[in-house]
Scaffold this motif. Sequence first.
Motif, PDB file in Angstrom:
ATOM      1  N   LYS A   1       4.830 -11.627  -4.516  1.00  7.57           N
ATOM      2  CA  LYS A   1       4.812 -13.293  -3.714  1.00  7.57           C
ATOM      3  C   LYS A   1       6.549 -13.421  -4.607  1.00  7.57           C
ATOM      4  CE  LYS A   1       1.898 -13.813  -0.235  1.00  7.57           C
ATOM      5  NZ  LYS A   1       0.778 -14.885  -0.531  1.00  7.57           N
TER       6      LYS A   1
ATOM      7  N   ARG B   1      -5.309  -5.787  -4.989  1.00  7.50           N
ATOM      8  CA  ARG B   1      -4.829  -6.998  -4.964  1.00  7.50           C
ATOM      9  C   ARG B   1      -4.799  -6.766  -3.291  1.00  7.50           C
ATOM     10  NH1 ARG B   1      -2.460  -6.114 -10.221  1.00  7.50           N
ATOM     11  NH2 ARG B   1      -0.627  -5.400  -8.600  1.00  7.50           N
ATOM     12  N   GLU B   2      -4.124  -5.617  -3.404  1.00  5.96           N
ATOM     13  CA  GLU B   2      -3.351  -5.676  -1.708  1.00  5.96           C
ATOM     14  C   GLU B   2      -4.994  -5.652  -0.596  1.00  5.96           C
ATOM     15  OE1 GLU B   2      -1.138  -2.637  -1.451  1.00  5.96           O
ATOM     16  OE2 GLU B   2       1.003  -3.786  -1.264  1.00  5.96           O
ATOM     17  N   GLU B   3      -5.823  -5.299  -1.102  1.00  5.04           N
ATOM     18  CA  GLU B   3      -6.675  -4.363  -0.006  1.00  5.04           C
ATOM     19  C   GLU B   3      -7.264  -6.496  -0.300  1.00  5.04           C
ATOM     20  OE1 GLU B   3     -11.657  -2.253  -0.578  1.00  5.04           O
ATOM     21  OE2 GLU B   3      -9.954  -1.123  -0.789  1.00  5.04           O
TER      22      GLU B   3
ATOM     23  N   GLY C   1      -3.575  -6.983   2.424  1.00  5.36           N
ATOM     24  CA  GLY C   1      -2.113  -6.096   2.792  1.00  5.36           C
ATOM     25  C   GLY C   1      -1.286  -6.724   2.505  1.00  5.36           C
ATOM     26  N   VAL C   2      -1.114  -8.153   1.094  1.00  8.53           N
ATOM     27  CA  VAL C   2      -0.261  -8.301   0.660  1.00  8.53           C
ATOM     28  C   VAL C   2      -0.677  -8.134  -0.963  1.00  8.53           C
ATOM     29  CG1 VAL C   2       0.663 -10.666   0.356  1.00  8.53           C
ATOM     30  CG2 VAL C   2       0.715 -10.017   2.467  1.00  8.53           C
ATOM     31  N   ASP C   3       0.059  -8.170  -1.954  1.00 12.15           N
ATOM     32  CA  ASP C   3       0.299  -8.431  -2.939  1.00 12.15           C
ATOM     33  C   ASP C   3       0.165  -9.704  -3.559  1.00 12.15           C
ATOM     34  OD1 ASP C   3      -0.411  -7.931  -6.124  1.00 12.15           O
ATOM     35  OD2 ASP C   3       1.057  -6.295  -6.046  1.00 12.15           O
TER      36      ASP C   3
ATOM     37  N   LYS D   1      -3.078  -2.438  -8.103  1.00 11.30           N
ATOM     38  CA  LYS D   1      -1.808  -3.274  -6.610  1.00 11.30           C
ATOM     39  C   LYS D   1      -2.678  -3.019  -5.745  1.00 11.30           C
ATOM     40  CE  LYS D   1       2.524  -2.822  -5.541  1.00 11.30           C
ATOM     41  NZ  LYS D   1       2.071  -3.157  -3.761  1.00 11.30           N
ATOM     42  N   ARG D   2      -3.340  -1.993  -5.331  1.00  9.66           N
ATOM     43  CA  ARG D   2      -4.047  -1.336  -3.942  1.00  9.66           C
ATOM     44  C   ARG D   2      -5.275  -2.278  -3.797  1.00  9.66           C
ATOM     45  NH1 ARG D   2      -2.316   3.504  -5.172  1.00  9.66           N
ATOM     46  NH2 ARG D   2      -3.684   4.367  -6.331  1.00  9.66           N
TER      47      ARG D   2
ATOM     48  N   ASN E   1      -6.336  -8.887  -0.670  1.00  7.25           N
ATOM     49  CA  ASN E   1      -5.886 -10.360   0.104  1.00  7.25           C
ATOM     50  C   ASN E   1      -5.290  -9.833   1.779  1.00  7.25           C
ATOM     51  OD1 ASN E   1      -5.293 -12.046  -1.402  1.00  7.25           O
ATOM     52  ND2 ASN E   1      -5.050 -10.187  -3.462  1.00  7.25           N
TER      53      ASN E   1
END
Length: 75
Positions: free
Chosen positions: A73, A61-63, A67-69, A58-59, A65
């Motif tokens: 959405k 994916r956030e990195e 800061g958004v996973d 998850k981290r 994108n």
Amino acid sequence: MRTMARPIRETPILYGEDARRFLENMKIRRPETPEARAQRLRDYEFMKKAYELGMAEKRAREEANGGVDPWFKKV
């Protein structure tokens, strides 16, 4: 239409003989066998590793994108 989970019922309050029997049963120790303890600890470690792996993904994916996973959405 999405089906929602059923509401959780209230915990019943025990009175009289039921309450006394419940309290007596709570006083009785039921020791865990060494095999059961070892299995419980193995299960715990397995789930802990699975959680840590999921959070690492998850981290990542956030990195990637900003800061958004994107998986969340859709929720």
